[in-house]
Write a protein that holds these residues in place. Structure first.
Motif, PDB file in Angstrom:
ATOM      1  N   UNK A  98      -6.625  -0.033  -7.301  1.00  8.25           N
ATOM      2  CA  UNK A  98      -7.559   0.806  -6.532  1.00  8.25           C
ATOM      3  C   UNK A  98      -6.762   1.934  -5.895  1.00  8.25           C
ATOM      4  N   UNK A  99      -7.631   3.371  -6.032  1.00  7.09           N
ATOM      5  CA  UNK A  99      -7.088   4.437  -5.441  1.00  7.09           C
ATOM      6  C   UNK A  99      -8.062   4.815  -4.292  1.00  7.09           C
ATOM      7  N   UNK A 100      -7.733   5.208  -3.110  1.00  9.86           N
ATOM      8  CA  UNK A 100      -8.507   5.535  -2.251  1.00  9.86           C
ATOM      9  C   UNK A 100      -8.350   6.822  -1.526  1.00  9.86           C
ATOM     10  N   UNK A 101      -9.035   7.914  -2.069  1.00 12.75           N
ATOM     11  CA  UNK A 101      -9.041   9.127  -1.652  1.00 12.75           C
ATOM     12  C   UNK A 101      -9.674   9.491  -0.346  1.00 12.75           C
ATOM     13  N   UNK A 102      -9.068  10.189   0.582  1.00 11.21           N
ATOM     14  CA  UNK A 102      -9.510  10.176   1.897  1.00 11.21           C
ATOM     15  C   UNK A 102     -10.268  11.479   2.065  1.00 11.21           C
ATOM     16  N   UNK A 103     -11.682  11.091   1.929  1.00  7.39           N
ATOM     17  CA  UNK A 103     -12.596  12.425   2.205  1.00  7.39           C
ATOM     18  C   UNK A 103     -12.709  13.228   0.677  1.00  7.39           C
ATOM     19  N   UNK A 104     -13.495  14.259   0.586  1.00  7.10           N
ATOM     20  CA  UNK A 104     -13.617  14.996  -0.525  1.00  7.10           C
ATOM     21  C   UNK A 104     -12.943  16.398  -0.244  1.00  7.10           C
ATOM     22  N   UNK A 105     -12.557  16.612   0.909  1.00  9.48           N
ATOM     23  CA  UNK A 105     -12.196  17.990   1.434  1.00  9.48           C
ATOM     24  C   UNK A 105     -10.697  18.532   1.062  1.00  9.48           C
ATOM     25  N   UNK A 106     -10.106  19.475   1.471  1.00  7.42           N
ATOM     26  CA  UNK A 106      -8.792  19.896   1.074  1.00  7.42           C
ATOM     27  C   UNK A 106      -7.914  19.704   2.300  1.00  7.42           C
ATOM     28  N   UNK A 107      -6.861  20.599   2.391  1.00  8.95           N
ATOM     29  CA  UNK A 107      -5.520  20.291   3.124  1.00  8.95           C
ATOM     30  C   UNK A 107      -5.720  21.333   4.530  1.00  8.95           C
ATOM     31  N   UNK A 108      -6.881  22.035   4.572  1.00  9.21           N
ATOM     32  CA  UNK A 108      -7.173  22.880   5.837  1.00  9.21           C
ATOM     33  C   UNK A 108      -6.133  23.608   6.432  1.00  9.21           C
TER      34      UNK A 108
ATOM     35  N   UNK B   2       1.032  -1.377   0.033  1.00 11.34           N
ATOM     36  CA  UNK B   2      -0.059   0.016  -0.174  1.00 11.34           C
ATOM     37  C   UNK B   2       0.916   1.242   0.116  1.00 11.34           C
ATOM     38  N   UNK B   3       0.675   2.082  -0.829  1.00  9.43           N
ATOM     39  CA  UNK B   3       1.175   3.415  -0.990  1.00  9.43           C
ATOM     40  C   UNK B   3       0.374   4.508  -0.084  1.00  9.43           C
ATOM     41  N   UNK B   4       0.871   5.295   1.013  1.00  9.28           N
ATOM     42  CA  UNK B   4       0.128   6.326   1.742  1.00  9.28           C
ATOM     43  C   UNK B   4       0.949   7.491   1.146  1.00  9.28           C
ATOM     44  N   UNK B   5       0.413   8.519   0.646  1.00  5.29           N
ATOM     45  CA  UNK B   5       0.899   9.553  -0.003  1.00  5.29           C
ATOM     46  C   UNK B   5       1.546  10.487   1.047  1.00  5.29           C
ATOM     47  N   UNK B   6       2.564  11.257   0.876  1.00  4.37           N
ATOM     48  CA  UNK B   6       3.043  12.558   1.744  1.00  4.37           C
ATOM     49  C   UNK B   6       2.569  13.619   1.213  1.00  4.37           C
ATOM     50  N   UNK B   7       1.528  14.362   1.696  1.00  3.48           N
ATOM     51  CA  UNK B   7       1.041  15.743   1.155  1.00  3.48           C
ATOM     52  C   UNK B   7       1.631  16.896   2.011  1.00  3.48           C
ATOM     53  N   UNK B   8       0.622  17.720   2.123  1.00  2.00           N
ATOM     54  CA  UNK B   8       0.953  19.040   2.746  1.00  2.00           C
ATOM     55  C   UNK B   8      -0.128  19.348   3.918  1.00  2.00           C
ATOM     56  N   UNK B   9       0.416  20.380   4.427  1.00  2.57           N
ATOM     57  CA  UNK B   9      -0.498  21.153   5.611  1.00  2.57           C
ATOM     58  C   UNK B   9      -1.063  19.936   6.728  1.00  2.57           C
ATOM     59  N   UNK B  10      -2.456  20.261   6.948  1.00  3.57           N
ATOM     60  CA  UNK B  10      -3.005  19.499   8.048  1.00  3.57           C
ATOM     61  C   UNK B  10      -3.037  17.958   7.859  1.00  3.57           C
ATOM     62  N   UNK B  11      -3.511  17.401   6.586  1.00  5.36           N
ATOM     63  CA  UNK B  11      -3.434  16.037   6.614  1.00  5.36           C
ATOM     64  C   UNK B  11      -1.851  15.304   6.839  1.00  5.36           C
ATOM     65  N   UNK B  12      -0.822  16.142   6.291  1.00  4.32           N
ATOM     66  CA  UNK B  12       0.466  15.677   6.475  1.00  4.32           C
ATOM     67  C   UNK B  12       0.901  15.685   8.070  1.00  4.32           C
ATOM     68  N   UNK B  13       0.653  16.621   8.790  1.00  4.13           N
ATOM     69  CA  UNK B  13       0.595  16.740  10.166  1.00  4.13           C
ATOM     70  C   UNK B  13      -0.025  15.338  10.799  1.00  4.13           C
TER      71      UNK B  13
ATOM     72  N   UNK C 275      -1.945  -1.558  -8.426  1.00  6.40           N
ATOM     73  CA  UNK C 275      -1.826  -0.236  -7.500  1.00  6.40           C
ATOM     74  C   UNK C 275      -2.848  -0.323  -6.314  1.00  6.40           C
ATOM     75  N   UNK C 276      -2.399   0.084  -4.988  1.00  7.60           N
ATOM     76  CA  UNK C 276      -3.291   0.279  -4.178  1.00  7.60           C
ATOM     77  C   UNK C 276      -2.775   1.483  -3.309  1.00  7.60           C
ATOM     78  N   UNK C 277      -3.299   2.661  -3.404  1.00  4.54           N
ATOM     79  CA  UNK C 277      -2.812   3.848  -3.037  1.00  4.54           C
ATOM     80  C   UNK C 277      -3.914   4.773  -2.048  1.00  4.54           C
TER      81      UNK C 277
ATOM     82  N   UNK D 220      -7.542  -1.722   2.689  1.00  2.74           N
ATOM     83  CA  UNK D 220      -7.029  -3.002   3.407  1.00  2.74           C
ATOM     84  C   UNK D 220      -8.116  -4.276   2.740  1.00  2.74           C
ATOM     85  N   UNK D 221      -9.377  -4.123   2.696  1.00  2.10           N
ATOM     86  CA  UNK D 221     -10.280  -4.885   1.978  1.00  2.10           C
ATOM     87  C   UNK D 221      -9.937  -5.087   0.675  1.00  2.10           C
ATOM     88  N   UNK D 222      -9.498  -4.269  -0.187  1.00  2.00           N
ATOM     89  CA  UNK D 222      -9.369  -4.319  -1.563  1.00  2.00           C
ATOM     90  C   UNK D 222      -8.008  -5.191  -1.738  1.00  2.00           C
TER      91      UNK D 222
END
Ligand code: NAP
Ligand code: MG
Length: 730
Positions: A567-577, A4-15, A76-78, A605-607
């Motif tokens: 499979x690509x699993x996006x976390x929520x539909x919001x931004x990086x707050x 599984x790849x867990x992306x490194x991003x910015x701002x609140x989700x990265x914290x 792919x499982x991201x 994980x189910x995927x």
């Protein structure tokens, strides 16, 4: 490659990841599942774009390109967290910060003249706006609220602002000559290579060459008249003043990174029209670019007393503006990426049609959305709530979404084929066999664009809709307007597929305005419906309905069924707050809610268990769902206030519920045995862990950066409980 790849991003989700990812990695390892990271943060992408300017050990791999290849494979499982879609001011700030950290990056060239500057500018421009999602979204979108999340929202309804019948809030759009009314569209019978040219009195300019389309691609072209836009904006500023509402403009300058900043710039110019008339040349010389917003404009002219006085005079005659931050005087027009339509309009509707004015008070608002393609969704919502009063989240049903998104479908893939016209003439789209596919007479200042949607993604989208409707058995509506050129081409795809599969009677096809009303009526009655939409409405609706139903779109399940099997699993539909980061920096409280990450993790994980036949991953995934349920049932989500439990507390509880669920289950005794002592340690450590987490809050935090934080400082801030760390790291 990790499982599984867990992306490194910015701002609140990265914290949040600094606290949550070590927990995920620890738990996953017990099931033999590896969880790795790929850096798609703005800073990471900037560094990857300029290896030649960096020392050997400063260089960074192009993780986004690697992920772009991965998502085209069945393996792919991201898990994709939200990242910054940078506006120019954000990009410039990130570059400055990296330079200060010792990276010898070139400055962002505002007006590139040399070849080198032009190359640098092109590289930076490629990082701007929505540069990540289109690369990763090699599939269509399935977004809905998980059952647990929806029933929690019904049991714990959020506060909604009251709608009154005589609210002066309205949505204003152009009366014609916009993208909607000028659209033409055709479906290509064979594969083709196209060029876009501008024919003028002086000859032909090639705007874009060598665009290739596979057979069956729907190709649109349209333009917005600059003059009609200006007239409309001037009228709306005047009518806002007359009806005593706040003036507001709602665009998507991040995603529509070419067209929308230009439209935004027109609004800045309309707002300060007399100032531009008088001082236009001088402001030009000072480097003012209205497309970058009023904030940047004010910075550039701050030293010019005459211009500042003229601005003040004009502003005092204008209607009050809708504010981003009234305490700091930041208006709607300050920064193009501050007010983003998909978040701003639902927030205003949830508040009962109220925006924030310069006096820090709520008021009725004129919501200016120039183009008519999707404005009717908001216009009809406003009308519906004026007639019926606010929605009741305790009883409302839900609107799920199946969105056409794959391979840069529709307007959201149009940046390379959007042009601001400089000379009067005719824009033609010409195929390699000489056919003139589309043609428009244009004037200087017009914004012309072409968008496309490919056959394979369209067919995949219709099939995804059929599968979802079958799974849910609810009302299902294709939001397509038979009178809009592009939508008519899509309908020609949709109907035969529905008929061939014998399910035509299960689906309705309605224009966005009618579909909005039908969907609101359906959920008001407590029933559910599926909105099957194009790419833009996928984005807009998966904020609008969740924000009304659940108070936020951050808690949505957001699954991308990749067309090649991954499979690509996006976390929520919001931004990086971004506001959440500011709060952490000033008082060490992170109010970011990781529920989107929890839901995505369970799905991933189910995927994985299906993808790799890993039974342990299935058990792990089921336990994630139990933990998520526990977080909701026991009210363990973060509070907004310093001194109260925050994001880090929710991760502790998540780890504990997860371990407890694993130790309780009996389909995998080995996992149960492994997690029993972990669950016990987490339970026994409760008092110490909560005390350590509470003690951390209050003081200011130095993360060693904003766009590129110091990993040691970030880990120290986000993992302040030695007791918890000892359990997770052992
Ligand atoms: P945003 O980050 O979604 O923030 C809007 C507000 O929504 C936040 O201030 C917060 O409200 C609330 N919110 C969003 N996610 C939350 C969460 N997980 N927990 C708690 N509250 C949450 O939208 P934005 O300010 O328009 O965009 C910020 C950046 O994110 C931009 O750079 C944008 O381009 C990017 N973006 C990325 C994606 C993506 O990668 N998929 C999607 C959208 C936006 P409160 O402040 O009231 O707590
Ligand atoms: Mg959105």
């Amino acid at each position: 490659m990790s499982d599984i790849i867990y992306t490194k991003v910015d701002e609140a989700p990265e914290l949040a990841s600094a606290s949550f990812l070590p927990i995920i990695q620890k738990f996953a390892a017990a099931a033999g599942v590896s969880v790795g990271t790929k850096d798609i943060s703005l800073a990471g992408r900037i560094l990857a774009a300029f290896p030649d300017y960096l020392t050997q050990d400063q260089r960074q791999s192009d993780d986004l390109a690697e992920l772009g290849k991965l998502v085209k494979t069945a393996g792919a499982n991201v898990i994709k967290l939200p990242n910054i879609s940078a506006s120019v001011p954000q990009l410039v700030a990130a570059v400055k910060e990296l330079q200060a950290q010792g990276y010898a990056l070139p400055d962002y060239p505002e007006t590139p003249s040399t070849d080198e500057e032009k190359t640098v500018r092109a590289k930076y421009d490629a990082l701007k706006g929505s540069a990540v999602n289109p690369v990763l979204r090699e599939g269509n979108s399935d977004r809905r609220a998980a059952k647990a999340v929806k029933s929690f929202a019904q049991k714990n309804p959020h506060r909604m602002g009251d709608w009154v019948a005589d609210s002066k809030t309205r949505v204003s759009s152009m009366s014609g000559n916009d993208f909607f009314s000028n659209e033409v569209s055709a479906t290509l019978a064979t594969e083709a290579t196209a060029k876009i040219v501008l024919e003028t009195a002086d000859g032909e300019t090639v705007l874009k060459d060598g665009i290739t389309y596979p057979a069956g691609t729907v190709v649109d072209a349209t333009f917005m008249s600059g003059a009609a836009l200006d007239a409309f904006l001037a009228e709306e500023i005047a009518s806002t003043k007359a009806d005593g509402t706040l003036f507001s403009l709602h665009m998507k300058a991040t995603m529509m990174k070419v067209s929308d900043p230009i439209i935004f710039g027109h609004a800045v110019k309309a707002w300060l029209a007399p100032v531009f008339e008088k001082f236009g040349e001088k402001m030009d010389a000072l480097g003012v670019n209205p497309n970058q917003g009023l904030g940047a404009l004010l910075d550039k002219v701050a030293g010019e007393a005459d211009i500042m006085a003229a601005i003040e005079e004009v502003t005092s005659a204008r209607p009050p503006m809708y504010m981003v931050d009234s305490d700091k005087g930041i208006t709607n027009l300050h920064v193009p990426s501050d007010v983003i339509i998909d978040a701003s309009m639902p927030a205003l509707i949830r508040a009962g049609g109220k925006g924030w004015g310069p006096d820090g008070k709520e008021a009725d608002t004129n919501c200016v959305i120039p183009d008519n393609s999707y404005a009717p969704v908001y216009d009809e919502s406003v009308k519906f709530f004026k007639e019926n009063g606010k929605l009741d989240p305790a009883t409302a049903g839900t609107v799920q979404n199946i969105g056409l998104m794959a391979q840069k479908a529709e307007e959201y893939g149009s940046h390379p084929t959007t042009f601001e016209i400089e000379t009067a003439g005719t824009v033609k789209m010409i195929l390699d066999d000489g056919t003139v596919l589309h043609s428009h007479a244009v004037l200087p200042g017009d914004i012309w664009r072409s968008a496309s949607a490919r056959k394979a993604p369209i067919e995949d989208w219709v099939n995804l809709a059929i599968a979802r409707q079958k799974a849910e058995g609810t009302r299902a509506i294709f939001w397509l307007d038979a009178n809009r050129a592009h939508d008519a081409q899509l309908i020609a795809y949709v109907k035969p597929i529905l008929e061939a599969q014998g399910v035509a009677d299960k689906f309705e096809i309605m224009a966005p305005r009618e579909a909005t009303r039908a969907s609101l009526e359906t959920i008001t009655k407590g029933a559910d419906t599926i909105a099957i939409t194009g790419n833009v409405l996928r984005d807009y609706l998966t904020d609008l309905f969740p924000i009304l139903e659940l108070a936020t779109s951050a808690k949505m399940l957001s699954i991308v069924k990749l067309m090649n099997g991954g499979g690509l699993f996006e976390t929520g539909a919001g931004g990086s707050a971004p506001k959440h980061v500011q709060q952490l920096q000033s008082e060490n409280h992170l109010r970011w809610d990781s529920l989107g990450e929890f839901c995505a993790l369970g799905e991933s994980l189910t995927f994985l268990s299906e993808q790799k036949g890993n039974e342990k991953a299935r058990v792990l995934g089921q336990a994630v769902d139990a933990a998520t349920q526990g977080i909701l049932d026991d009210g363990r989500s973060p509070s907004r206030k310093v001194g109260e439990p925050d994001n880090r507390n929710s991760h502790y509880w998540f780890a504990r519920y997860w371990a407890e669920a694993l130790s309780r289950q009996n389909s995998d005794p080995e996992l149960a045995e492994y997690f029993a002592p972990v669950a016990k340690a987490l339970a026994e450590g409760e008092a110490d862990i909560l005390a350590e987490l509470a003690a951390a809050q209050g003081p200011a935090v130095d993360l060693g950066g904003y766009y590129r934080t110091d990993p040691v400082k970030t880990a120290a801030a986000m993992r302040p409980s030695a007791t918890l760390n000892a359990i997770i790291d052992q």
